[in-house]
Design a protein around this motif. Structure first.
Motif, short mmCIF file in Angstrom:
data_model
loop_
_atom_site.label_atom_id
_atom_site.label_comp_id
_atom_site.label_asym_id
_atom_site.label_seq_id
_atom_site.Cartn_x
_atom_site.Cartn_y
_atom_site.Cartn_z
N SER A 104 9.64 -13.26 -82.62
CA SER A 104 10.54 -14.43 -83.24
C SER A 104 9.42 -15.63 -83.93
CB SER A 104 11.35 -15.37 -82.10
OG SER A 104 10.35 -15.66 -81.04
N GLU A 105 8.21 -15.57 -83.29
CA GLU A 105 7.39 -16.33 -83.88
C GLU A 105 6.91 -15.95 -85.15
OE1 GLU A 105 6.03 -19.75 -83.20
OE2 GLU A 105 7.62 -19.61 -81.80
N SER A 106 6.54 -14.70 -85.35
CA SER A 106 6.09 -14.10 -86.66
C SER A 106 7.17 -14.31 -87.70
CB SER A 106 5.65 -12.88 -86.44
OG SER A 106 4.70 -12.60 -85.52
N ILE A 107 8.41 -13.85 -87.48
CA ILE A 107 9.64 -14.51 -88.11
C ILE A 107 9.59 -15.73 -88.56
CG2 ILE A 107 12.14 -14.39 -88.28
CD1 ILE A 107 12.16 -12.01 -86.37
N LYS A 108 9.43 -16.63 -87.68
CA LYS A 108 9.42 -18.11 -88.09
C LYS A 108 8.54 -18.45 -89.07
CE LYS A 108 9.64 -22.72 -86.02
NZ LYS A 108 9.62 -23.60 -84.77
N SER A 109 7.29 -18.07 -88.78
CA SER A 109 6.07 -18.48 -89.54
C SER A 109 6.01 -17.83 -90.92
CB SER A 109 4.72 -18.14 -88.85
OG SER A 109 4.65 -16.94 -88.72
N ALA A 110 6.66 -16.50 -90.94
CA ALA A 110 6.75 -15.90 -92.42
C ALA A 110 7.56 -16.63 -93.14
CB ALA A 110 7.26 -14.40 -92.17
N GLY A 111 8.98 -17.20 -92.67
CA GLY A 111 9.68 -18.04 -93.66
C GLY A 111 10.59 -17.17 -94.53
N ILE A 112 10.67 -15.77 -94.45
CA ILE A 112 11.43 -14.95 -95.03
C ILE A 112 12.79 -14.98 -94.21
CG2 ILE A 112 12.02 -12.49 -95.64
CD1 ILE A 112 8.67 -12.30 -95.57
N PRO A 113 13.95 -14.97 -95.10
CA PRO A 113 15.41 -14.80 -94.39
C PRO A 113 15.40 -13.69 -93.61
CG PRO A 113 15.56 -15.81 -96.82
CD PRO A 113 13.94 -15.26 -96.51
N PHE A 114 15.64 -13.75 -92.37
CA PHE A 114 15.78 -12.63 -91.28
C PHE A 114 17.10 -12.64 -90.80
CE2 PHE A 114 15.16 -9.94 -87.71
CZ PHE A 114 14.37 -9.14 -88.24
N PHE A 115 17.90 -11.45 -91.18
CA PHE A 115 19.13 -11.25 -90.40
C PHE A 115 19.23 -10.42 -89.34
CE2 PHE A 115 19.58 -12.60 -95.03
CZ PHE A 115 20.47 -13.63 -94.86
N THR A 116 19.26 -10.92 -88.24
CA THR A 116 19.18 -10.15 -86.98
C THR A 116 20.35 -9.45 -86.76
OG1 THR A 116 18.34 -9.61 -84.59
CG2 THR A 116 19.73 -11.89 -85.28
N LEU A 117 20.35 -7.87 -86.22
CA LEU A 117 21.19 -7.27 -85.88
C LEU A 117 21.69 -7.24 -84.37
CD1 LEU A 117 20.41 -3.85 -87.80
CD2 LEU A 117 22.17 -5.51 -88.60
N SER A 118 20.66 -7.93 -83.69
CA SER A 118 21.21 -7.93 -82.06
C SER A 118 21.97 -9.45 -82.04
CB SER A 118 19.68 -8.45 -81.47
OG SER A 118 19.16 -9.78 -81.59
N SER A 119 22.32 -9.64 -80.76
CA SER A 119 23.18 -10.88 -80.49
C SER A 119 22.45 -11.67 -79.48
CB SER A 119 24.65 -10.23 -79.95
OG SER A 119 24.56 -9.53 -78.98
N GLY A 120 21.09 -11.64 -79.34
CA GLY A 120 20.29 -12.59 -78.36
C GLY A 120 20.48 -14.01 -78.52
N GLU A 121 21.26 -14.70 -77.65
CA GLU A 121 21.71 -16.28 -77.74
C GLU A 121 20.38 -16.84 -77.77
OE1 GLU A 121 24.06 -17.25 -74.55
OE2 GLU A 121 25.63 -15.97 -74.90
N GLN A 122 19.06 -16.25 -77.33
CA GLN A 122 17.92 -17.15 -77.48
C GLN A 122 17.51 -17.25 -78.98
OE1 GLN A 122 18.41 -14.43 -75.95
NE2 GLN A 122 17.21 -14.03 -73.96
#
Length: 184
Positions: A104-122
Protein backbone atom coordinates in the motif's frame (compact mmCIF):
# COMPACT_ATOMS: atom_id res chain seq x y z
CA UNK A 1 -17.81 -7.49 -14.29
CA UNK A 2 -15.31 -6.11 -11.81
CA UNK A 3 -12.48 -5.99 -14.33
CA UNK A 4 -14.73 -4.49 -16.97
CA UNK A 5 -15.63 -1.73 -14.53
CA UNK A 6 -11.96 -1.22 -13.65
CA UNK A 7 -10.74 -1.16 -17.25
CA UNK A 8 -13.59 1.09 -18.35
CA UNK A 9 -13.07 3.48 -15.44
CA UNK A 10 -9.37 3.62 -16.26
CA UNK A 11 -10.03 4.47 -19.90
CA UNK A 12 -12.66 7.08 -19.09
CA UNK A 13 -10.43 8.76 -16.51
CA UNK A 14 -7.38 8.77 -18.76
CA UNK A 15 -9.12 9.94 -21.93
CA UNK A 16 -11.58 12.49 -20.54
CA UNK A 17 -9.26 15.47 -20.72
CA UNK A 18 -7.54 14.69 -24.00
CA UNK A 19 -10.41 13.52 -26.21
CA UNK A 20 -11.83 17.03 -26.65
CA UNK A 21 -11.09 19.52 -29.41
CA UNK A 22 -11.48 16.87 -32.10
CA UNK A 23 -8.31 15.06 -31.06
CA UNK A 24 -7.93 11.32 -31.19
CA UNK A 25 -8.34 9.64 -27.82
CA UNK A 26 -4.98 8.39 -26.56
CA UNK A 27 -4.15 4.74 -25.99
CA UNK A 28 -4.50 3.82 -22.32
CA UNK A 29 -2.04 1.36 -20.80
CA UNK A 30 -3.57 -0.98 -18.20
CA UNK A 31 -1.50 -3.46 -16.17
CA UNK A 32 -3.17 -6.37 -14.36
CA UNK A 33 -1.32 -7.96 -11.42
CA UNK A 34 -2.46 -11.47 -10.43
CA UNK A 35 -0.52 -14.53 -9.34
CA UNK A 36 -0.19 -17.64 -11.44
CA UNK A 37 0.05 -20.00 -8.46
CA UNK A 38 -1.20 -19.68 -4.92
CA UNK A 39 -4.42 -19.01 -3.07
CA UNK A 40 -6.38 -17.44 -5.93
CA UNK A 41 -4.66 -19.16 -8.86
CA UNK A 42 -7.94 -20.80 -9.85
CA UNK A 43 -9.52 -17.35 -10.31
CA UNK A 44 -6.56 -15.84 -12.19
CA UNK A 45 -7.73 -16.96 -15.65
CA UNK A 46 -11.03 -15.22 -14.95
CA UNK A 47 -9.26 -11.97 -14.03
CA UNK A 48 -7.04 -12.20 -17.08
CA UNK A 49 -9.89 -13.13 -19.43
CA UNK A 50 -12.15 -10.42 -18.00
CA UNK A 51 -9.52 -7.74 -18.54
CA UNK A 52 -8.80 -9.01 -22.05
CA UNK A 53 -12.52 -8.97 -22.92
CA UNK A 54 -12.90 -5.40 -21.67
CA UNK A 55 -9.77 -4.29 -23.53
CA UNK A 56 -11.00 -5.96 -26.73
CA UNK A 57 -14.38 -4.25 -26.41
CA UNK A 58 -12.66 -0.87 -26.06
CA UNK A 59 -10.50 -1.61 -29.10
CA UNK A 60 -7.28 0.13 -29.96
CA UNK A 61 -7.75 2.60 -27.10
CA UNK A 62 -6.32 0.07 -24.62
CA UNK A 63 -2.94 -1.60 -24.26
CA UNK A 64 -3.24 -4.55 -21.86
CA UNK A 65 -0.28 -6.04 -19.96
CA UNK A 66 -0.43 -8.82 -17.35
CA UNK A 67 2.32 -9.32 -14.80
CA UNK A 68 2.31 -12.34 -12.44
CA UNK A 69 2.02 -11.21 -8.82
CA UNK A 70 2.84 -13.77 -6.11
CA UNK A 71 0.87 -13.67 -2.86
CA UNK A 72 4.00 -13.27 -0.70
CA UNK A 73 4.61 -9.58 0.17
CA UNK A 74 8.09 -9.44 -1.40
CA UNK A 75 6.80 -10.96 -4.64
CA UNK A 76 3.82 -8.61 -4.69
CA UNK A 77 6.12 -5.61 -4.19
CA UNK A 78 8.39 -6.78 -7.00
CA UNK A 79 5.39 -7.22 -9.34
CA UNK A 80 4.12 -3.75 -8.44
CA UNK A 81 7.51 -2.21 -9.21
CA UNK A 82 7.53 -4.01 -12.58
CA UNK A 83 4.07 -2.61 -13.29
CA UNK A 84 5.11 0.90 -12.26
CA UNK A 85 8.11 0.67 -14.60
CA UNK A 86 5.67 0.11 -17.50
CA UNK A 87 4.40 3.69 -16.93
CA UNK A 88 0.74 2.61 -16.97
CA UNK A 89 -2.33 4.83 -16.81
CA UNK A 90 -3.85 2.42 -14.28
CA UNK A 91 -3.10 -0.83 -12.49
CA UNK A 92 -5.66 -3.49 -11.59
CA UNK A 93 -4.69 -6.27 -9.28
CA UNK A 94 -3.84 -8.11 -6.15
CA UNK A 95 -6.65 -10.60 -5.60
CA UNK A 96 -5.41 -11.19 -2.03
CA UNK A 97 -5.79 -8.46 0.59
CA UNK A 98 -2.39 -9.44 1.98
CA UNK A 99 -0.80 -8.25 -1.27
CA UNK A 100 -2.48 -4.83 -1.35
CA UNK A 101 -1.89 -4.15 2.33
CA UNK A 102 1.80 -5.07 2.08
CA UNK A 103 2.33 -2.86 -0.99
CA UNK A 104 0.00 0.00 0.00
CA UNK A 105 2.77 2.53 0.69
CA UNK A 106 4.31 1.92 -2.75
CA UNK A 107 0.88 2.22 -4.36
CA UNK A 108 0.25 5.48 -2.54
CA UNK A 109 3.62 7.01 -3.39
CA UNK A 110 3.40 6.01 -7.09
CA UNK A 111 0.17 7.99 -7.51
CA UNK A 112 -1.01 5.70 -10.33
CA UNK A 113 -4.73 4.81 -10.13
CA UNK A 114 -4.85 1.32 -8.63
CA UNK A 115 -8.05 -0.75 -8.73
CA UNK A 116 -7.66 -3.58 -6.21
CA UNK A 117 -9.34 -6.94 -6.69
CA UNK A 118 -9.36 -7.66 -2.97
CA UNK A 119 -11.90 -6.53 -0.44
CA UNK A 120 -9.56 -5.64 2.39
CA UNK A 121 -11.28 -3.03 4.52
CA UNK A 122 -7.86 -1.63 5.45
CA UNK A 123 -7.54 -0.43 1.85
CA UNK A 124 -10.56 1.90 1.81
CA UNK A 125 -9.70 5.58 1.38
CA UNK A 126 -9.62 6.51 5.07
CA UNK A 127 -8.43 3.11 6.25
CA UNK A 128 -4.98 2.50 7.67
CA UNK A 129 -3.64 1.41 4.26
CA UNK A 130 -5.87 3.52 2.02
CA UNK A 131 -4.79 6.15 -0.49
CA UNK A 132 -6.41 8.69 -2.81
CA UNK A 133 -5.31 6.65 -5.84
CA UNK A 134 -6.45 3.25 -4.45
CA UNK A 135 -9.93 2.03 -5.37
CA UNK A 136 -11.78 -1.12 -4.29
CA UNK A 137 -13.82 -2.65 -7.12
CA UNK A 138 -14.66 -5.93 -5.42
CA UNK A 139 -17.85 -5.56 -3.42
CA UNK A 140 -17.31 -5.74 0.32
CA UNK A 141 -21.05 -5.98 0.92
CA UNK A 142 -24.33 -6.51 -0.91
CA UNK A 143 -24.95 -2.76 -1.30
CA UNK A 144 -21.70 -2.40 -3.25
CA UNK A 145 -22.51 -5.43 -5.42
CA UNK A 146 -25.94 -4.02 -6.17
CA UNK A 147 -24.51 -0.59 -7.04
CA UNK A 148 -21.87 -2.10 -9.35
CA UNK A 149 -24.45 -4.18 -11.21
CA UNK A 150 -26.72 -1.14 -11.54
CA UNK A 151 -23.79 0.91 -12.86
CA UNK A 152 -23.00 -1.73 -15.49
CA UNK A 153 -26.63 -1.67 -16.65
CA UNK A 154 -27.49 2.03 -16.40
CA UNK A 155 -24.20 3.77 -17.16
CA UNK A 156 -22.29 1.25 -19.27
CA UNK A 157 -25.53 0.10 -20.98
CA UNK A 158 -24.52 -3.57 -20.73
CA UNK A 159 -27.07 -6.19 -21.69
CA UNK A 160 -25.01 -9.29 -20.81
CA UNK A 161 -23.08 -9.30 -17.55
CA UNK A 162 -21.01 -12.19 -16.28
CA UNK A 163 -20.30 -12.75 -12.61
CA UNK A 164 -17.36 -14.57 -11.07
CA UNK A 165 -18.20 -15.39 -7.46
CA UNK A 166 -16.06 -16.53 -4.57
CA UNK A 167 -17.55 -19.48 -2.70
CA UNK A 168 -17.78 -17.84 0.72
CA UNK A 169 -20.43 -15.75 2.47
CA UNK A 170 -19.30 -12.43 1.00
CA UNK A 171 -18.99 -13.83 -2.52
CA UNK A 172 -22.30 -15.70 -2.51
CA UNK A 173 -24.25 -12.83 -0.93
CA UNK A 174 -22.68 -10.27 -3.26
CA UNK A 175 -23.39 -12.36 -6.36
CA UNK A 176 -26.96 -13.02 -5.28
CA UNK A 177 -27.52 -9.28 -4.81
CA UNK A 178 -25.98 -8.48 -8.21
CA UNK A 179 -28.03 -11.25 -9.90
CA UNK A 180 -31.27 -9.70 -8.62
CA UNK A 181 -30.36 -6.40 -10.30
CA UNK A 182 -29.15 -8.03 -13.51
CA UNK A 183 -32.17 -10.30 -13.87
CA UNK A 184 -34.52 -7.38 -13.14
Amino acid sequence: MLLAVGVTASVVAATASSAGAGGKAPKVKIVVLAETTGESAAAVPYYDNGAKMAAEELGDRVEYIRIPAPVAPAGAENAFQQARDQDPDAIIGFPASSQGIAVSESIKSAGIPFFTLSSGEQLVKNGPNGANNLFLIRPVDTLSATAQAQYAIDTLKKKKIGLVCVDNATGVNGCNAAKKVIQG
